[in-house]
Design a protein around this motif. Structure first.
Motif, PDB file in Angstrom:
ATOM      1  N   SER A  53      70.071  20.815  82.343  1.00 52.16           N
ATOM      2  CA  SER A  53      69.652  20.035  83.505  1.00 52.16           C
ATOM      3  C   SER A  53      70.791  19.130  83.936  1.00 52.16           C
ATOM      4  CB  SER A  53      68.437  19.168  83.159  1.00 52.16           C
ATOM      5  OG  SER A  53      67.353  19.946  82.734  1.00 52.16           O
ATOM      6  N   PHE A  54      70.840  18.861  85.231  1.00 53.52           N
ATOM      7  CA  PHE A  54      71.905  18.048  85.802  1.00 53.52           C
ATOM      8  C   PHE A  54      71.291  17.056  86.781  1.00 53.52           C
ATOM      9  CE2 PHE A  54      73.146  22.376  84.933  1.00 53.52           C
ATOM     10  CZ  PHE A  54      74.215  22.205  84.069  1.00 53.52           C
ATOM     11  N   PHE A  55      71.586  15.779  86.590  1.00 49.75           N
ATOM     12  CA  PHE A  55      71.027  14.726  87.439  1.00 49.75           C
ATOM     13  C   PHE A  55      72.134  13.770  87.851  1.00 49.75           C
ATOM     14  CE2 PHE A  55      67.539  16.198  84.845  1.00 49.75           C
ATOM     15  CZ  PHE A  55      66.513  16.338  85.768  1.00 49.75           C
ATOM     16  N   TYR A  56      72.206  13.481  89.145  1.00 49.02           N
ATOM     17  CA  TYR A  56      73.217  12.548  89.629  1.00 49.02           C
ATOM     18  C   TYR A  56      72.558  11.338  90.282  1.00 49.02           C
ATOM     19  CZ  TYR A  56      72.359  14.622  94.224  1.00 49.02           C
ATOM     20  OH  TYR A  56      71.773  15.063  95.369  1.00 49.02           O
ATOM     21  N   GLY A  57      73.222  10.199  90.142  1.00 49.44           N
ATOM     22  CA  GLY A  57      72.752   8.982  90.785  1.00 49.44           C
ATOM     23  C   GLY A  57      72.984   9.077  92.278  1.00 49.44           C
ATOM     24  N   THR A  58      72.063   8.543  93.055  1.00 50.14           N
ATOM     25  CA  THR A  58      72.172   8.647  94.512  1.00 50.14           C
ATOM     26  C   THR A  58      72.886   7.457  95.137  1.00 50.14           C
ATOM     27  OG1 THR A  58      69.974   7.664  94.720  1.00 50.14           O
ATOM     28  CG2 THR A  58      70.109  10.077  94.725  1.00 50.14           C
ATOM     29  N   LYS A  59      73.072   6.407  94.368  1.00 51.51           N
ATOM     30  CA  LYS A  59      73.761   5.224  94.891  1.00 51.51           C
ATOM     31  C   LYS A  59      75.187   5.227  94.373  1.00 51.51           C
ATOM     32  CE  LYS A  59      69.472   2.680  94.891  1.00 51.51           C
ATOM     33  NZ  LYS A  59      68.656   1.766  94.140  1.00 51.51           N
ATOM     34  N   GLU A  91      73.322   1.727  81.535  1.00 46.80           N
ATOM     35  CA  GLU A  91      72.106   0.912  81.653  1.00 46.80           C
ATOM     36  C   GLU A  91      70.852   1.784  81.720  1.00 46.80           C
ATOM     37  OE1 GLU A  91      71.485  -2.573  81.691  1.00 46.80           O
ATOM     38  OE2 GLU A  91      73.435  -2.434  80.730  1.00 46.80           O
ATOM     39  N   ASP A  92      70.918   2.879  82.459  1.00 44.79           N
ATOM     40  CA  ASP A  92      69.757   3.770  82.571  1.00 44.79           C
ATOM     41  C   ASP A  92      69.454   4.448  81.234  1.00 44.79           C
ATOM     42  OD1 ASP A  92      69.357   3.121  85.257  1.00 44.79           O
ATOM     43  OD2 ASP A  92      70.720   4.692  85.933  1.00 44.79           O
ATOM     44  N   ALA A 151      64.480  13.313  81.394  1.00 47.42           N
ATOM     45  CA  ALA A 151      64.666  13.815  82.761  1.00 47.42           C
ATOM     46  C   ALA A 151      63.701  13.109  83.714  1.00 47.42           C
ATOM     47  CB  ALA A 151      64.469  15.332  82.801  1.00 47.42           C
ATOM     48  N   ASP A 152      62.457  12.925  83.304  1.00 47.59           N
ATOM     49  CA  ASP A 152      61.486  12.191  84.124  1.00 47.59           C
ATOM     50  C   ASP A 152      61.935  10.748  84.341  1.00 47.59           C
ATOM     51  OD1 ASP A 152      59.890  14.435  84.355  1.00 47.59           O
ATOM     52  OD2 ASP A 152      58.465  13.797  82.798  1.00 47.59           O
ATOM     53  N   HIS A 153      62.479  10.140  83.294  1.00 46.26           N
ATOM     54  CA  HIS A 153      62.993   8.771  83.406  1.00 46.26           C
ATOM     55  C   HIS A 153      64.109   8.707  84.455  1.00 46.26           C
ATOM     56  CE1 HIS A 153      64.465   4.815  82.211  1.00 46.26           C
ATOM     57  NE2 HIS A 153      65.664   5.348  82.105  1.00 46.26           N
ATOM     58  N   LEU A 154      65.008   9.677  84.434  1.00 48.88           N
ATOM     59  CA  LEU A 154      66.082   9.685  85.422  1.00 48.88           C
ATOM     60  C   LEU A 154      65.535   9.830  86.837  1.00 48.88           C
ATOM     61  CD1 LEU A 154      68.756  11.869  83.592  1.00 48.88           C
ATOM     62  CD2 LEU A 154      68.781   9.379  83.940  1.00 48.88           C
ATOM     63  N   ARG A 155      64.546  10.679  87.005  1.00 51.85           N
ATOM     64  CA  ARG A 155      63.930  10.826  88.334  1.00 51.85           C
ATOM     65  C   ARG A 155      63.312   9.500  88.790  1.00 51.85           C
ATOM     66  NH1 ARG A 155      62.101  15.646  85.731  1.00 51.85           N
ATOM     67  NH2 ARG A 155      63.266  17.434  86.505  1.00 51.85           N
ATOM     68  N   GLU A 200      68.317  18.964  89.087  1.00 54.41           N
ATOM     69  CA  GLU A 200      67.450  20.071  88.725  1.00 54.41           C
ATOM     70  C   GLU A 200      67.896  20.657  87.404  1.00 54.41           C
ATOM     71  OE1 GLU A 200      69.150  23.810  91.003  1.00 54.41           O
ATOM     72  OE2 GLU A 200      68.776  22.126  92.352  1.00 54.41           O
ATOM     73  N   GLY A 201      67.133  21.588  86.934  1.00 48.52           N
ATOM     74  CA  GLY A 201      67.502  22.266  85.709  1.00 48.52           C
ATOM     75  C   GLY A 201      66.281  22.765  85.004  1.00 48.52           C
ATOM     76  N   GLY A 202      66.525  23.315  83.829  1.00 47.21           N
ATOM     77  CA  GLY A 202      65.477  23.951  83.059  1.00 47.21           C
ATOM     78  C   GLY A 202      64.552  22.990  82.341  1.00 47.21           C
ATOM     79  N   ARG A 203      64.857  21.730  82.303  1.00 44.75           N
ATOM     80  CA  ARG A 203      64.002  20.783  81.560  1.00 44.75           C
ATOM     81  C   ARG A 203      62.798  20.370  82.380  1.00 44.75           C
ATOM     82  NH1 ARG A 203      65.871  21.442  76.797  1.00 44.75           N
ATOM     83  NH2 ARG A 203      68.073  21.383  76.703  1.00 44.75           N
TER      84      ARG A 203
END
Length: 164
Positions: free
Chosen positions: A35-41, A55-56, A150-154, A161-164
């Motif tokens: 899974s890959f997640f990027y910050g939007t800010k 921090e996250d 992954a839910d925490h990051l969202r 997105e990703g397989g998690r």
């Protein structure tokens, strides 16, 4: 950042097409479950983006203190005025964290990027206090913990997105 991310996923997909599916990982890998997640800010500097990612991650670890052993072993934990407790994998020397943090530059801004990888994990963990074994227990459900991460990051407004 969205454009960078889409191009990166295209490149990753091409590389993944060169290899067959791996049924089980015997080391940390980027597979179809990654899974890959990027910050939007975006931040003006890479240090601020890295600090935000840290921090996250820290926030998740504090809310899920017991489950944080899924993020790498051995781990030492200490509560106030108590001896340190070491958590060690059984049948493994160590377990690298399946969560990687990177900083990506897109345009003139920097963004935190979390990568959640597949990795082997021991079936049991032992605890030691002052070098003496105090117990062993079944390892936590790492897949479930990484899904929670992954839910925490969202919830922290990360996209991905990703397989998690």
């Amino acid at each position: 950042m969205e454009k960078w991310y889409q191009r990166w996923l295209e490149g990753l997909s091409r590389i993944q097409s060169w290899f067959g599916d791996v049924s089980t990982a015997d080391h940390t890998v980027i597979d179809r479950q990654a899974s890959f997640f990027y910050g939007t800010k975006g931040s003006k500097g890479w240090e601020q983006a890295l600090f935000q990612a840290a921090e996250d991650l820290k926030d998740f670890r504090e809310k899920n203190s017991w489950d944080r052993i899924a993020l790498g072993l051995p781990m030492i934990s200490q509560k106030r005025h108590e001896p340190k407790i070491e958590y060690k994998p059984i049948d493994f020397e160590r377990v690298a964290s399946p969560v990687w943090i990177r900083v990506v530059q897109a345009g003139d801004k920097f963004y935190p990027l979390f990568v959640i990888l597949s990795a082997p994990y021991p079936s049991q963990v032992e605890t030691k206090r002052e070098g003496k074994r105090i117990g062993k227990f079944p390892a936590p459900d790492v897949s479930s913990i990484l899904h929670q991460f992954a839910d925490h990051l969202r919830q922290q407004q990360y996209q991905g997105e990703g397989g998690r």
